[in-house]
Enzyme design. Structure first.
Site, PDB file in Angstrom:
ATOM      1  CG  HIS A  18      -3.667  -3.595   3.645  1.00 34.99           C
ATOM      2  ND1 HIS A  18      -2.462  -3.192   4.169  1.00 34.99           N
ATOM      3  CD2 HIS A  18      -4.222  -2.487   3.081  1.00 34.99           C
ATOM      4  CE1 HIS A  18      -2.292  -1.895   3.947  1.00 34.99           C
ATOM      5  NE2 HIS A  18      -3.342  -1.452   3.288  1.00 34.99           N
ATOM      6  CB  CYS A  41      -0.972  -0.045   1.174  1.00 35.11           C
ATOM      7  SG  CYS A  41      -2.407   1.039   0.946  1.00 35.11           S
TER       8      CYS A  41
END
Length: 480
Positions: free
Chosen positions: A426, A328
């Site tokens: 994630h 991310c």
């Protein structure tokens, strides 16, 4: 409602344990936290985000996480204060003083979410925020006594004996709160006890005498708490390293680290030594992988990384043939540029990244909040995770994605030499097969760790632990 004498007294863990214990009795249980502050969040089934602790509590209650379990979530950023998320959606940014004026208009959303949960459950277990004794913030409060009073929810006060001074914590809270607030308290718990409980029986009696509140339990330290996903980044300061394996994974501890429970499965692998690098510490030469985690303020964290000299260390690590993975915000940092034309993270700007991936990121647009499944690119190893980010990343290295989604889309980028890669997903390592495949690429020894099963077993152990030391029948009778 469990309120604390301070932050990090163990409220989140106790709520999770109680949720599983009451669910085991056949009750329909819902966790609820009116207002939370955390950069460790989870995507919900209804397409929003809530604090990681409430997602874990929902799992403990054996129900899907919902935005109504944490209607107000504050996510600290850099120059813009905190991002304010209401019922799962971002509504703006506010600095601490400004947020105080927002509370009256947020109160309606808080109670709307609470009433929705209450209507579908036998029992709602509410978690307060910070300390019940923060009387300077009592006006307009929606997180502690302000909520309890309006919703007419009985309060159990939790003190932390491990930090010392628990008698003063509880008795002092009684001394400073408004008498009408104190009347909401139906008893107290002392948490994180170590040693012989008979040695503190007089202490429990003294607290009850001085406060006028009955003792509801003395809860010993739960040693397996570290096996559960944590919400507060303070745990990272305590967890210097995990594991003693031959493969070393180093994670720079950036100021705005987010969704760091991505690291938990790696830290529990016996073949891995996971090091959280503190400011002032160089990246060790023996590192096999440098992992850049998620960030709530990517540009600010990139600047912090450079201030620490970690950028120089990472470049040297790559020249030696070492591997780097970005997740991310960490993925964005690895690219050539990060542009923020709309001022999402602060004043509009564009900054050079580390240049280790031939990609560039533009922050802006709608926030991506999505649960995803798929496989690691180049393998059949499956994963189930989520995306939670602002911005879009493009560039030549996207031709070599890191993951492929079940719907055929892909995500991430990899250098031609395979040493540097990143993606937005994630939760990539929670699946044992995906984690095993990734570790094999590192040349690391794999194990029979069943991560998700271990989380479930730990929640069951936590429920038994809480039930052994708290009178659940009495709590059920006190609920209204």
């Amino acid at each position: 409602m469990l309120q604390g004498t301070g932050s990090d007294v163990g409220k989140s863990l106790l709520v999770a344990g109680l949720a599983r214990a009451f669910a085991n009795r056949g009750l329909v249980v819902r966790p609820f936290k009116p207002q939370n502050m955390s950069n460790n969040a989870a995507v919900t089934v209804d397409g929003g985000e809530i604090g990681r602790a409430q997602a874990l509590q929902a799992r403990a209650a054996r129900v899907p996480p919902s935005v109504h379990m944490n209607p107000v979530l504050l996510k600290p950023q850099s120059d813009v204060g905190s991002q304010v998320v209401v019922q799962g959606r971002v509504i703006g940014n506010a600095k601490a003083r400004e947020f105080q004026s927002w509370k009256p208009r947020l109160e309606a959303s808080v109670h709307e979410s609470f009433e929705k949960l209450a209507a579908e459950a036998d029992l709602v277990i509410v978690e307060g925020a910070g300390s019940a004794a923060e009387v300077n913030l009592r006006k307009g409060d929606i997180a502690n006594m302000g909520f309890a009073r309006k919703a007419d929810v009985p309060v159990v006060l939790v003190g932390d004996i491990d930090r010392g001074g628990v008698i003063a914590q509880v008795v002092g809270t009684k001394a400073v709160v408004d008498p009408a607030d104190a009347a909401m308290v139906v008893g107290f718990l002392v948490n994180k006890f170590r040693g012989d409980p008979s040695l503190f029986s007089a202490g429990m009696e003294l607290i009850a005498e001085k406060s006028g509140w009955p003792a509801l339990g003395l809860v010993p330290w739960f040693r397996d708490a570290g096996l559960l996903p944590a919400e507060d980044a303070v745990v990272l300061d305590k967890r210097r390293a995990a594991g003693e394996g031959a493969t070393t994974i180093v994670v720079p501890r950036l100021p705005h680290i987010a969704n760091f429970d991505d690291l938990d499965p790696l830290g529990q692998e016996p073949g891995v030594r996971l090091i959280m690098l503190r400011p002032g510490e160089p990246i060790p030469a023996e590192a096999d992988l440098v992992l850049l985690p998620g960030s709530k303020a990517t540009i600010a964290d990139l600047a912090a990384l450079r201030r620490e000299g970690w950028d120089v260390d990472i470049l040297a690590h790559v020249r030696r043939g070492g591997r780097v993975l970005g997740i991310c915000g960490g993925y964005q940092i690895l690219g050539r540029t990060i542009a923020d034309p709309d001022g999402v993270e602060g004043p509009p700007t564009s900054v050079p990244g580390l240049g280790l991936l031939d990609v560039e990121t533009v922050l802006g647009g709608d926030k991506c909040l999505e649960s995803v499944t798929g496989t690691l690119a180049g393998s059949n190893a499956p994963f189930a995770g989520y995306e939670m980010h602002v911005g879009r990343t493009s560039g030549a290295d996207r031709a070599r994605p890191l993951v492929t989604f079940a719907d055929g889309r892909d995500d991430g980028a990899t250098r031609p030499d395979g040493c540097v890669s990143g993606c937005y997903v994630h939760g990539l390592f929670a699946d044992d097969r995906a984690r095993g495949a990734f570790l094999e690429r590192l040349g690391a020894a794999t194990s029979d760790l069943a991560y998700e099963a271990r989380v479930e077993a730990t929640l069951d152990a936590l429920a038994a632990h809480v039930a052994d030391h708290v009178d659940l029948d009495r709590l059920w009778a006190l609920a209204r």
